[in-house]
Design an enzyme around this catalytic site. Structure first.
Site, PDB file in Angstrom:
ATOM      1  N   CYS A 319       4.537 -19.617  11.085  1.00 18.65           N
ATOM      2  CA  CYS A 319       3.478 -18.942  10.319  1.00 18.65           C
ATOM      3  C   CYS A 319       4.060 -17.808   9.462  1.00 18.65           C
ATOM      4  CB  CYS A 319       2.379 -18.459  11.268  1.00 18.65           C
ATOM      5  SG  CYS A 319       0.776 -18.248  10.461  1.00 18.65           S
ATOM      6  N   HIS A 403       0.778 -23.607  13.892  1.00 17.33           N
ATOM      7  CA  HIS A 403       1.048 -23.145  15.253  1.00 17.33           C
ATOM      8  C   HIS A 403       1.318 -24.311  16.201  1.00 17.33           C
ATOM      9  CE1 HIS A 403      -0.021 -18.822  14.838  1.00 17.33           C
ATOM     10  NE2 HIS A 403      -0.701 -19.280  13.789  1.00 17.33           N
ATOM     11  N   GLU A 405       2.254 -24.113  19.178  1.00 10.77           N
ATOM     12  CA  GLU A 405       1.816 -23.739  20.533  1.00 10.77           C
ATOM     13  C   GLU A 405       0.312 -23.898  20.719  1.00 10.77           C
ATOM     14  OE1 GLU A 405       0.466 -20.269  18.263  1.00 10.77           O
ATOM     15  OE2 GLU A 405       2.170 -21.633  18.109  1.00 10.77           O
TER      16      GLU A 405
END
Length: 431
Positions: A319, A403, A405
């Site tokens: 990001c 992202h 995750e």
């Protein structure tokens, strides 16, 4: 203050109202009488208006385009300015609330029903809430989840975060898609005029502000927590070797650290201003540049740190880290019309053709046309064609604009952590 009562009664025939096959009317039927009393203030009595037994609109969202949206407040009171963005995630509002990348922004949830699962202590993505406020259509009047410890409204109030509900979020979202992200002011203060709030919205800008300095950690620390076994996935075939990683905290989410730890990394988290020389002194196997809020052009010190580390060790940007890498490699970043915020963004991996549904949260992007020769665009957002991933094999660089995750969101991109592990492994073997 004098109090009077407004009385009325309702006569109900229980045999007609509460049976499946009501009997025919009879002169001997009994009636129940329900009596209601609503308190009236002296002012209400004079105007003939009764005090409502439900919450009324007590807040305003004033946008810089001049539109005024009346709503009901939840959470903290006061007046707050921020950039309004919309998030299309269906679940995970607590992870969104605690994502530091939302610093300086009002998050509008397009999913209309929010708060039904309450909040818990396990889903926090940082040490506190950094967003400016929450905008939702319908606030659930009850919670139903086995992990719930308190309601959303109480959670916001305890953390001094403003929230509003009973506002037309669909109409605001259409306005943001048409006109782009807008600066707005949330206020529960009736003493402030609409004109004053409008002036506040038009005199503040999020562009060029260093928001990272307000969300980063104050000192280095070690991270050891892995993803809990109940929630872990992709655990087969992991390398048992340990890799030392230094993670720059530009607003890092806890689940990035959990996923790295689950893949066998020993992690040291450092502040955004940590000198590159100190990082290289510990001889890490890799460096992670994390997510974070705001404009990457507002943090030239971070770009310089990235430049000093490039080529020394493998690096992975997520990001904000992706945008900083883009600038450090000689590229340019730009502000998007309304950004990407949500857990349902399709991305194509150009290396293998695989499509991932990803979690995204950013208002800036790297301009691929500005990148020098040798830098490869590895991922593309299928909604608008924007750059979603980079690689520079000559310098052992990889990055993603979204992202991997998740938290919240799908797990399609979790394999990116394995790619980073393989990059560190191959570099270590070649040394």
């Amino acid at each position: 203050m004098s109090i009077k009562a407004m009385d009325f009664s309702l006569r109900i025939n229980p045999s007609i109202c509460f049976t499946q096959n009501p009997r025919k009317p009879s002169s001997k039927l009994r009636f129940l009488t329900v009596r209601c009393s609503l308190p009236l203030t002296s002012d209400d009595a004079a105007t003939g208006l009764a005090e409502r037994p439900w919450k009324v609109a007590d807040a305003r969202l004033v946008l810089e385009d001049g539109s005024i949206w009346k709503a009901k407040s939840c959470g903290a009171s006061g007046t707050q300015v921020g950039e309004v963005v919309f998030n299309t995630s269906l679940t995970g509002y607590q992870e969104i609330l605690t994502d530091p990348s939302y610093a300086g922004q009002f998050v509008l949830m397009t999913n209309p029903h929010i708060g039904n699962t309450g909040v818990n202590f396990d889903d926090e993505e940082s040490r506190q809430c950094f967003l400016a406020g929450l905008v939702i259509r319908s606030l659930s009047i009850t919670t139903s989840n086995w992990r719930c410890v308190e309601t959303l409204g109480d959670y916001l109030a305890e953390r001094n975060i403003m929230g509003i509900y009973d506002v037309d979020t669909r109409a605001i979202t259409r306005r943001l898609r048409q006109d782009g992200s807008l600066i707005g002011v949330l206020s529960t203060e009736q003493s402030r005029s609409d004109e004053e709030l409008l002036e506040m919205s038009r005199s503040w800008d999020i562009v060029g502000i260093d928001l990272i300095s307000g969300v980063t950690c104050n000192a280095p620390y070690e991270w050891v927590d892995k993803t809990k076994s109940d929630w872990d996935f992709n655990s087969n075939g992991r390398d048992q070797e340990t890799y030392r990683v230094v993670a720059y905290d530009f607003g890092i989410k806890h689940n990035i650290l959990r996923r790295l730890a689950s893949y066998g990394c020993k992690i040291t988290v450092v502040p955004s201003t940590w000198p590159a020389a100190e990082t290289l002194k510990v001889k890490p196997d890799g460096v992670l540049f994390s997510n974070g809020p705001g404009d990457p052009s507002a943090v030239p010190y971070a770009v310089e740190t990235v430049k000093e580390i490039l080529g020394k060790v493998p690096v992975f940007g997520i990001c904000m880290g992706h945008q900083l890498l883009g600038q450090a490699l000689g590229g340019k970043t730009f502000k998007m019309k309304f950004g990407h915020h949500g857990g349902n963004h399709p991305v194509r991996n150009l290396r293998n053709g695989r499509v991932e549904i990803s979690a995204q949260n950013h208002n800036y992007a790297v301009d691929p046309a500005s990148l020098p020769e040798g830098v490869e665009v590895t991922h593309v957002n299928l909604n608008d064609g924007s750059c979603a991933g980079l690689a520079y094999p000559a310098l052992n660089v990889m990055s993603l604009q979204y992202h991997p995750e998740a938290s919240p969101g799908p797990h399609d991109s979790d394999c990116a952590f394995r790619v980073f592990i393989e990059l560190m492994k191959s570099t270590k073997q070649a040394a």
